[in-house]
Design a protein around this motif. Sequence first.
Motif, short mmCIF file in Angstrom:
data_model
loop_
_atom_site.label_atom_id
_atom_site.label_comp_id
_atom_site.label_asym_id
_atom_site.label_seq_id
_atom_site.Cartn_x
_atom_site.Cartn_y
_atom_site.Cartn_z
N UNK A 136 7.76 57.59 4.09
CA UNK A 136 9.13 57.22 3.72
C UNK A 136 9.67 56.13 4.65
N UNK A 137 9.29 56.15 5.92
CA UNK A 137 9.70 55.10 6.85
C UNK A 137 9.10 53.75 6.45
N UNK A 138 7.84 53.78 6.01
CA UNK A 138 7.19 52.55 5.56
C UNK A 138 7.91 52.00 4.33
N UNK A 139 8.25 52.87 3.39
CA UNK A 139 8.96 52.42 2.19
C UNK A 139 10.31 51.79 2.55
N UNK A 140 11.04 52.41 3.47
CA UNK A 140 12.32 51.86 3.92
C UNK A 140 12.08 50.52 4.61
N UNK A 193 15.23 42.32 9.51
CA UNK A 193 14.06 42.46 10.38
C UNK A 193 13.89 43.95 10.71
N UNK A 194 12.70 44.50 10.43
CA UNK A 194 12.51 45.95 10.52
C UNK A 194 11.30 46.31 11.37
N UNK A 195 11.47 47.37 12.16
CA UNK A 195 10.43 47.86 13.06
C UNK A 195 10.34 49.38 12.98
N UNK A 196 9.15 49.92 13.27
CA UNK A 196 8.96 51.35 13.51
C UNK A 196 8.37 51.44 14.92
N UNK A 208 12.97 54.88 14.58
CA UNK A 208 12.31 55.52 15.70
C UNK A 208 11.62 56.80 15.25
N UNK A 209 10.45 57.06 15.84
CA UNK A 209 9.63 58.19 15.47
C UNK A 209 8.90 58.71 16.71
N UNK A 210 7.96 59.63 16.52
CA UNK A 210 7.24 60.18 17.67
C UNK A 210 5.83 59.62 17.82
N UNK A 211 5.53 58.54 17.11
CA UNK A 211 4.25 57.84 17.26
C UNK A 211 4.54 56.37 17.58
N UNK A 212 3.51 55.63 17.97
CA UNK A 212 3.69 54.25 18.44
C UNK A 212 4.12 53.26 17.34
N UNK A 213 3.92 53.63 16.10
CA UNK A 213 4.21 52.75 14.96
C UNK A 213 3.38 53.22 13.79
N UNK A 214 3.14 52.34 12.83
CA UNK A 214 2.25 52.67 11.72
C UNK A 214 0.82 52.59 12.25
N UNK A 215 0.04 53.63 12.00
CA UNK A 215 -1.32 53.70 12.51
C UNK A 215 -2.34 53.48 11.40
#
Length: 85
Positions: A45-49, A59-62, A7-14
Amino acid sequence: ANTLILLTDVEGVLDVSRKVIREFGRKNQAGLFGKSKVGTGGIESKINVGLKSTRKGIETFIANAHKKDVILKILAGTKIGTKFL
């Protein structure tokens, strides 16, 4: 774990036009963090994880932590945020 939700403060990877990339794989990573950085504050770093977890069969989501019921919606299959392939 079967599922990892970052979880982050944006909608996902932009992308460069600030639109959410709904599905993200290794091919998307090339050039994403070059001179015109798209990410802010830790998304790299979230993308790398996300990529590492997906390679291990998780199964992974941001997604945006501020969205109501975001975790329940992801687990129910709603297309929210970015799913890693």
